[in-house]
Scaffold this motif. Structure first.
Motif: not given
Length: 598
Positions: A97-106
Motif C-alpha cells: 500500500l505504501d509503495g502504491a501511494i508513493d508511486g501515485l504521488v510521483a
C-alpha cells in the motif's frame, strides 16, 4: 454517425469490488503477481526527469522518458494489485500500500503525463519542457488517468486510512490534465473529425470513460462526459472496414479495437454493431503460429504475451464464436499466465475476477485454410487447415498511406511450421522522426527491406501509391493473390505480381513478377542462416534447413547481405541478425519457388 449511445446515465460502473470485499479477492490466485510486486519493491522507483523528456526535442530519443514512465505505471499497477490481493490495512505493516501511494504521488507530481513527441503545445511554443497549465491530452495522459481511476476505485478505502487527501489529489490531477481538456477542446486531432480516426481514438476515450465513471461525482457532468466519449467513438467505428481488418496490424488491434470493445462493455445497448463479429476475429485470422502474426506496418513479428486475452475471450463468448475463444485461451495459456498486469490495472482487475476466464480450458482450432480481408487486402493461406504445420503464406496489397505504414505494397510472408522465415522486419524503436517527414529514413520501413520487387525505382509513401486490380483466387488446390503494383512506384506503367500457395505434394509457394522491365531486383528478407547455392538458397533455423528458395540461375544473379541487429525491439523478434537475399533478374521470367525442406 452510427448512434452508439443515447443517454449518458445508462453507462455502467465496472463490476469490480473494492479491497474490502475479501470474499471476492481471497478467491483469486495472486501468487505470481505478489512475487512480482515483492521484486518491484526491492528496486528503486524510476524517476521522471525533465532531461529525459526533453531528449525528444534535443536528439530525437523518446524512449528514455517513455520507458521510465511505463515502468512507473507498471510498478504502481503491481503494487495496487498486491495491496488488494493481500488486503493490507493500517495500522499494521502495509508495504504494498505504501509503495502504491508513493508511486501515485510521483505521477501526480510529474509536470506532464503527455509523451514529448505528442505535445504539440510545447512544439508550438518552441520549448523543450511541458507547461502544467497547458496540458496536452494524449495516450500517456489517458493511461495515467485510467490508472488513477482504477486505483481510487479498488483501493480507495485503504488510501483514505493511510493517506487522507490523496484521493482528492488524484481527482484534481485527472480533472485538470484529462477531463477538462477533453471537454474544452472538441477538435483534438485524434477524434478523427476529418475521417482519419485510428487507435488513439478508442485508446484515449477508454481512459476518459473510466475516469468519468469512477471519479466524477456530479451526475450531470458524468453523463455529459460519457455522451462525448460515445460521440467520439462513433468516428472510429465509422472508419472500421466491414471485414474487421485493422491496417495498423494485430499489435495495434489491442490498443484500438480492443479498447473499443472495453468501452462498449460500459456503454449500454452498444454491443450489436455489425462490424463486431469480424473485428474480434481479426487477431486469429492473422495468426501464423506460436507468438508469430502477420505484422504489416509498425508491429513486432512476435506479439508480446502481455495482452488482455480475457477481453477477446469474453467477446467470443458474447458472440458465440468458438474460434475467438479457442485462440484467446490457447495464446494466454502458452504465454504462461491468464492475466498480465503490464496490460493495465483495469484489465488485470477484471481478468482476475472473471471466473469463466479462470476456468477456461484450451481446445479447438482457429486456423482456417485461408483468410481473405478485401478491405485491407491481406490474404493468409495455409497448406493444411487447422494446423500451422507445413507452409503458410501471407500477402498484402493495399497502399502506402496506411496507418503506421511501411513501403510494402505487394510484400509477402512465408512461415514454416508456424515460424516466420520470409519476414517483415517490423517496428524499430521509435524516435522523434518516426512520425515526421523523415519517417522513411529508417531502414526497416523502406521498400528495399521488404519482400517487394524493385523495377528500377523504389516505392513511394502516400495513399495514392498503391496496388490496382487486386484479384484473389481461392480453391482447394491453392490460393493466389495477384495485383498490379505499378501504382506503388513512380513512373512504372505496369507491374503484375502473383503470389500463389500450391497445395500439392509437396506444397510450395510460387512468386511471379512482371516481365516488362529488366533488370529488376527481387528482395527477400530472411530470418535464419542462409546458405547460397547455384540457383537456390537454403534458410536454416537452429542449424536445420527449413526452406529452399530456387530461381532460374541463367539470367539471375543473387546477392546475400547479412544485417546485424542492435535495436532491442528487432532483436527481440529476430535475434542478432537478419539476411536479405536480392535476386537481380537481367532478362527472362522473374519467378521464385519456395518449398519446405522436409
Amino acid at each position: 454517425m452510427v448512434g452508439l449511445f443515447d443517454d449518458g446515465s445508462a453507462a455502467r460502473r465496472p463490476p469490480v469490488p473494492d479491497v474490502r470485499d475479501r470474499t471476492a479477492w481471497d478467491a483469486v490466485d495472486g501468487e505470481a503477481i505478489l512475487a512480482e510486486a515483492e521484486a518491484v519493491l526491492a528496486r528503486p522507483a524510476p524517476v521522471l526527469t525533465a532531461t529525459a523528456w526533453a531528449r525528444t526535442f534535443r536528439d530525437g530519443v523518446r524512449t528514455d522518458y517513455e520507458d521510465a514512465a511505463r515502468e512507473l505505471r507498471e510498478r504502481v499497477t503491481l503494487l495496487v494489485l498486491a495491496a488488494v490481493l493481500t488486503g493490507e490495512v493500517p495500522p499494521g505493516p502495509v508495504p504494498f500500500l505504501d509503495g502504491a501511494i508513493d508511486g501515485l504521488v510521483a505521477l501526480a507530481e510529474a509536470t506532464t503525463w503527455c509523451w514529448a513527441p505528442h505535445d504539440r503545445h510545447a512544439s508550438a511554443r518552441g520549448e523543450v519542457l511541458a507547461d502544467p497549465d497547458d496540458p496536452f491530452l494524449d495516450l500517456g495522459a489517458a493511461e495515467v488517468a485510467s490508472l488513477f481511476a482504477w486505483a481510487d476505485h479498488v483501493l480507495g478505502p485503504h488510501l483514505d486510512l493511510r493517506a487522507p487527501g490523496l484521493r482528492r489529489r488524484l481527482r484534481r490531477e485527472v480533472d485538470v490534465r484529462v477531463l477538462t481538456p477533453f471537454e474544452r477542446v472538441r477538435d483534438w486531432h485524434w477524434l478523427g473529425l476529418d475521417g482519419d480516426a485510428h487507435n488513439w481514438n478508442p485508446w484515449i476515450h477508454s481512459g476518459v470513460l473510466t475516469a468519468a465513471l469512477l471519479l466524477v461525482a456530479d451526475e450531470e457532468r458524468r453523463s455529459r462526459l460519457v455522451r462525448l466519449v460515445a460521440e467520439g467513438l462513433e468516428h472510429y467505428v465509422a472508419v472500421l472496414p466491414d471485414d474487421g481488418g485493422i491496417d495498423e496490424g494485430v499489435a495495434y488491434w489491442w490498443h484500438g479495437a480492443c479498447r473499443l470493445l472495453e468501452c462498449l462493455d460500459l456503454l449500454a445497448d452498444a454491443g450489436d454493431l455489425p462490424v463486431l463479429p469480424e473485428l474480434v476475429r481479426f487477431p486469429h485470422r492473422m495468426h501464423l503460429g506460436g507468438d508469430a502474426y502477420v505484422n504489416a506496418g509498425d508491429a513486432p513479428a512476435r506479439l508480446p504475451p502481455a495482452q488482455p486475452w480475457h477481453v477477446l475471450y469474453r467477446w467470443g463468448e458474447r458472440l458465440s464464436d468458438d474460434e475467438v475463444r479457442a485462440h484467446a485461451v490457447s495464446r494466454a495459456r502458452e504465454g504462461g499466465r491468464l492475466v498480465w498486469p503490464q496490460a493495465g490495472l483495469g484489465r488485470a482487475l477484471s481478468g482476475l475476477l472473471d471466473e469463466d476466464w479462470r476456468k477456461a480450458e484450451p481446445g479447438g482450432t482457429w486456423l482456417a485454410r485461408e483468410e481473405w480481408l478485401p478491405r485491407v487486402q491481406v490474404l493468409v493461406a495455409r497448406e493444411t487447415a487447422g494446423t500451422p504445420r507445413g507452409l503458410t503464406v501471407a500477402v498484402k496489397a493495399g497502399h502506402n498511406g496506411e496507418r503506421h505504414n511501411h513501403l510494402d505494397v505487394g510484400s509477402y510472408w512465408v512461415a514454416v511450421d508456424g515460424v516466420p522465415v520470409v519476414v517483415d522486419v517490423g517496428q524499430p524503436t521509435y524516435t522523434a522522426d518516426s512520425f515526421g517527414p523523415d519517417r522513411y529514413r529508417a531502414w526497416p520501413l523502406r521498400g528495399e527491406w521488404h519482400n517487394v520487387p524493385e523495377p528500377g525505382v523504389t516505392q513511394e509513401p502516400g495513399e495514392t501509391f498503391g496496388a490496382r486490380d487486386v484479384r484473389v483466387d481461392l480453391t482447394a488446390a491453392g490460393a493466389t493473390l495477384s495485383a498490379d503494383l505499378a501504382g506503388a512506384y513512380p513512373g512504372v506503367p505496369r507491374w503484375i505480381r502473383s503470389v500463389r500457395l500450391v497445395r500439392d505434394a509437396p506444397a510450395y509457394v510460387l512468386v511471379e513478377d512482371d516481365d516488362s522491365i529488366r533488370p529488376v531486383r527481387l528482395r527477400h528478407v530472411l530470418a535464419g542462416d542462409v546458405e547460397l547455392g547455384d540457383g537456390e538458397a537454403f534458410v536454416s533455423l537452429a542449424g536445420t534447413r527449413v526452406l529452399r528458395l530456387s530461381w532460374d540461375s541463367r539470367h539471375t544473379t543473387p546477392e546475400l547481405e547479412v544485417r546485424p541487429l542492435d535495436d532491442p525491439l528487432l532483436r527481440a523478434s529476430w535475434g542478432d541478425h537478419l539476411s536479405r537475399l536480392t535476386l537481380l533478374v537481367r532478362e527472362g521470367p522473374a519467378r521464385v519457388r519456395l518449398e519446405q525442406v522436409r
